[in-house]
Design an enzyme around this catalytic site. Structure first.
Site, mmCIF file in Angstrom:
data_model
loop_
_atom_site.group_PDB
_atom_site.id
_atom_site.type_symbol
_atom_site.label_atom_id
_atom_site.label_comp_id
_atom_site.label_asym_id
_atom_site.label_seq_id
_atom_site.Cartn_x
_atom_site.Cartn_y
_atom_site.Cartn_z
ATOM 1 N N GLU A 86 0.823 -1.209 0.000
ATOM 2 C CA GLU A 86 0.000 0.000 0.000
ATOM 3 C C GLU A 86 0.859 1.262 0.000
ATOM 4 O OE1 GLU A 86 -3.645 0.422 1.896
ATOM 5 O OE2 GLU A 86 -4.175 -1.696 1.822
ATOM 6 N N HIS A 143 -5.290 2.327 0.609
ATOM 7 C CA HIS A 143 -4.599 3.225 -0.317
ATOM 8 C C HIS A 143 -4.590 2.612 -1.709
ATOM 9 C CE1 HIS A 143 -3.146 4.074 3.698
ATOM 10 N NE2 HIS A 143 -2.893 5.296 3.292
ATOM 11 N N LYS A 170 -10.244 5.451 6.853
ATOM 12 C CA LYS A 170 -9.427 6.349 6.021
ATOM 13 C C LYS A 170 -9.198 5.731 4.652
ATOM 14 C CE LYS A 170 -4.672 7.837 5.335
ATOM 15 N NZ LYS A 170 -3.269 7.575 5.718
#
Length: 253
Positions: A86, A143, A170
């Site tokens: 990531e 991500h 997130k």
């Protein structure tokens, strides 16, 4: 939407909080970076431990965390091992990754740990359970350095993080064009309005997505990342400039 309070910093209330990453390789570099962050007025420090040369020696990790806490005083610390898959500096086996986050949670030196949301449901839940025993909050992260997923997929990922028990979901995505930035912002707004019962963090990376780092108060992202020295991700602005922009926007709303 409820805020998450760490050391009297309420993430999810008012102006988006500014998190500054530390990417030092040695203990000396890490502590020096921390001293430079203090005058900037950041809200949270993220220790990116995947950069740390002694990360696989937990005694050294714990001692560095202790000294970092001494330097930063009451500033919240987010402990993050960003895996190479990531965008991080090192690979790590899942059992080792889980154990690292669990053990650091028990030390009392950090306030939040970052757990990559798609490591595996059991792994994420194991970290959440142990962190919560010690009053440590969990940021579940995802991500995508290649693209921006569809709006529905972004929302699905954020909702999945909530279901796994993370305190702050997130997601960071890479835009290929300006429309991708709009997709990320639209997903943020819809997530906050319809599904989120806790703060979320979203961002569109690189120069194209930099607007997403300053407009969180409008669309619903509770925290943004700014650099002091070396940036940890593409598109990070200087923390001082970021603070000025966030404040100016806040005063105009």
């Amino acid at each position: 939407m409820n805020s998450v309070v760490v050391r009297n910093v309420a993430i999810g209330e008012g102006i988006p909080k500014i998190c500054v990453p530390i990417v030092g390789k040695t203990r000396e570099e890490i502590l020096d970076a921390a001293k430079k962050i203090l005058p900037i007025g950041a809200d949270v420090v993220e220790w990116r431990v995947d950069w740390y040369e002694d990360i696989f020696d937990f005694e050294k990790v714990e001692e560095t965390a202790k000294q970092l806490r001494e330097v930063l005083g009451e500033m919240p610390i987010l402990f993050t091992f960003r895996t190479s898959k990531e965008g991080g500096e090192k690979a790590i086996d899942t059992p080792v990754y889980v154990e690292l986050n669990q053990k650091i949670s028990a030390t009392g030196y950090v306030d939040l740990v970052d757990m990559e949301a798609f490591t595996g449901d059991d792994a994420v839940k194991a970290v959440v359970e142990e962190a919560h025993k010690h009053g440590v909050k969990v940021v579940a992260s995802n991500h995508d350095f290649d693209k921006t997923p569809a709006k529905s997929d972004i929302i699905y990922r954020l909702r999945k993080m909530q279901e796994l028990g993370a305190d702050i979901p997130k997601i960071a995505v890479m835009p290929q064009n300006k429309k991708d930035v709009l997709t990320l912002l639209a997903a943020t707004e819809e997530m906050v309005d319809n599904y989120a019962d806790r703060p979320i963090i979203t961002m569109s990376m690189a120069a194209t997505g930099v607007i997403s780092r300053v407009c969180g108060e409008v669309f619903g992202s509770a925290l943004t990342f700014g650099a002091v020295g070396k940036a940890s991700a593409p598109g990070q602005m200087g923390a001082g400039e970021l603070k000025e922009m966030l404040t100016t926007l806040h005063e105009s709303l």
